[in-house]
Design a protein around this motif. Structure first.
Motif, PDB file in Angstrom:
ATOM      1  N   SER A 137       5.104  -7.155 -13.888  1.00  0.00           N
ATOM      2  CA  SER A 137       5.387  -7.557 -15.264  1.00  0.00           C
ATOM      3  C   SER A 137       4.244  -8.361 -15.876  1.00  0.00           C
ATOM      4  O   SER A 137       4.201  -8.573 -17.086  1.00  0.00           O
ATOM      5  N   ASP A 138       3.310  -8.818 -15.040  1.00  0.00           N
ATOM      6  CA  ASP A 138       2.142  -9.558 -15.524  1.00  0.00           C
ATOM      7  C   ASP A 138       0.900  -8.692 -15.341  1.00  0.00           C
ATOM      8  O   ASP A 138       0.671  -8.174 -14.248  1.00  0.00           O
ATOM      9  N   SER A 198       6.654  -0.328 -22.881  1.00  0.00           N
ATOM     10  CA  SER A 198       7.242  -1.166 -23.930  1.00  0.00           C
ATOM     11  C   SER A 198       8.761  -1.218 -23.783  1.00  0.00           C
ATOM     12  O   SER A 198       9.383  -2.274 -23.946  1.00  0.00           O
ATOM     13  N   ARG A 202       7.326  -4.322 -19.979  1.00  0.00           N
ATOM     14  CA  ARG A 202       6.116  -4.571 -19.199  1.00  0.00           C
ATOM     15  C   ARG A 202       4.951  -4.859 -20.133  1.00  0.00           C
ATOM     16  O   ARG A 202       4.784  -4.198 -21.149  1.00  0.00           O
ATOM     17  N   ARG A 203       4.145  -5.855 -19.769  1.00  0.00           N
ATOM     18  CA  ARG A 203       2.992  -6.243 -20.566  1.00  0.00           C
ATOM     19  C   ARG A 203       1.726  -5.683 -19.924  1.00  0.00           C
ATOM     20  O   ARG A 203       1.246  -6.211 -18.935  1.00  0.00           O
ATOM     21  N   THR A 204       1.208  -4.593 -20.484  1.00  0.00           N
ATOM     22  CA  THR A 204      -0.027  -4.009 -19.987  1.00  0.00           C
ATOM     23  C   THR A 204      -1.152  -4.273 -20.975  1.00  0.00           C
ATOM     24  O   THR A 204      -0.917  -4.648 -22.119  1.00  0.00           O
ATOM     25  N   ILE A 208      -0.926  -5.339 -24.929  1.00  0.00           N
ATOM     26  CA  ILE A 208      -1.343  -6.677 -25.365  1.00  0.00           C
ATOM     27  C   ILE A 208      -2.493  -6.597 -26.371  1.00  0.00           C
ATOM     28  O   ILE A 208      -2.525  -7.324 -27.364  1.00  0.00           O
TER      29      ILE A 208
END
Length: 290
Positions: A137-138, A198, A202-204, A208
């Motif tokens: 997730s990071d 999205s 999840r932040r890819t 970002i």
């Protein structure tokens, strides 16, 4: 009398299910890892090559079982043909198979020696951190887990091919440069999955920084092409061709921005990555000195 075609059809169904778990990763992981190991190994025997291929394949299946058990909801959108969203297998069945296979992988690796067992243990740890502890997730932690897993693949395959418990200096430099290359460009795989990522929160990197991530690819691939050409002593023609290939892939990511083109760009990126994994052979053979 029982129909003998029924057991065969069930076997074919299960074999196809296993194939579908790994289908996307033959071109992105299996063949690049095997080619990399062949390129940097001091010598290659057919028997050891078969052992290395089996080792990579079964670990790749283990990873995909874990990954897809946690991402079935987003695969409905991104990859509906996979076994879970298509209803060929349940999440519980996939999870049980995954943990069983983890034990099998460690046992198989122990048979090959301490070096390969260490690679398998690192791989399993990266997988657990990535999926079960939600490091995926990071964006930074996710990339670190990806690098750990990819390096474990390459280390295990290289040690098996070398028939030794450790690697020499050339192999070590190749592994370290491969790790840095993966760490700094692995998000190439995320552009085509923006919608599914999205949906899952999840932040890819492409989510970002949609513009910055594409500018980064435009610059990073040509720079890496130059650096790797210098590191492995490529000749003028080979170095120029490899640089142009990196520039071409980076330009595609910047110029074409829809999902279909991003999928094509990722495929071409993997061809460039495969070429990058062949370059270390020049340290032993000088075949790319022209």
């Amino acid at each position: 009398m029982p129909d003998p075609r029924i057991p065969f059809s069930r076997l074919a169904f299960h074999l196809e299910t296993i194939y579908l778990f790994i289908r996307s990763d033959y071109k992105t992981i299996f063949f690049p890892v095997i080619i990399f190991a062949v390129a940097i190994a001091p010598s290659v025997e057919v028997k050891q090559l078969i052992h290395a291929a089996i080792w990579v394949w079964i670990h790749l299946l283990q990873f995909n079982l874990s990954n897809q058990a946690h991402s079935a909801h987003e695969d409905v959108l991104n990859k509906p043909w996979r076994p879970l969203p298509s209803g060929r297998i349940t999440v519980d069945e996939t999870s049980r198979f995954r943990w069983l296979l983890l034990i099998v992988c460690l046992c198989l690796s122990g048979w090959h020696g301490a070096g390969v067992l260490s690679a398998s243990a690192v791989f399993s740890l990266a997988e657990i951190l990535h999926e079960d502890l939600r490091f995926n997730s990071d964006p930074v932690l996710r990339n670190l887990c990806n690098v750990g897993g990819y390096l474990a693949f390459e280390l295990g395959a290289t040690v098996i091919l070398s028939s030794k418990t450790s690697v020499d200096r050339t192999s070590l430099v190749a592994l370290l440069s491969s790790g840095l290359l993966i760490l700094t460009t692995i998000h190439a795989q995320d552009f085509a999955d923006v919608n599914g990522d999205s949906l899952s929160g999840r932040r890819t990197f492409p989510i970002i920084a949609s513009e910055g991530s594409r500018l980064y690819m435009l610059a990073a691939l040509p720079i890496w092409s130059i650096a790797l050409s210098m590191l492995w002593g490529l000749g003028p023609l080979c170095g120029t061709l490899f640089f142009l290939a990196g520039l071409f892939v980076g330009s595609r990511y910047y110029q074409f921005r829809d999902e279909r083109h991003d999928q094509s760009s990722y495929l071409i990126y993997n061809v460039w990555l495969l070429a990058a994994h062949v370059l270390p052979m020049n340290a032993r053979s000088r075949l790319l000195g022209w």
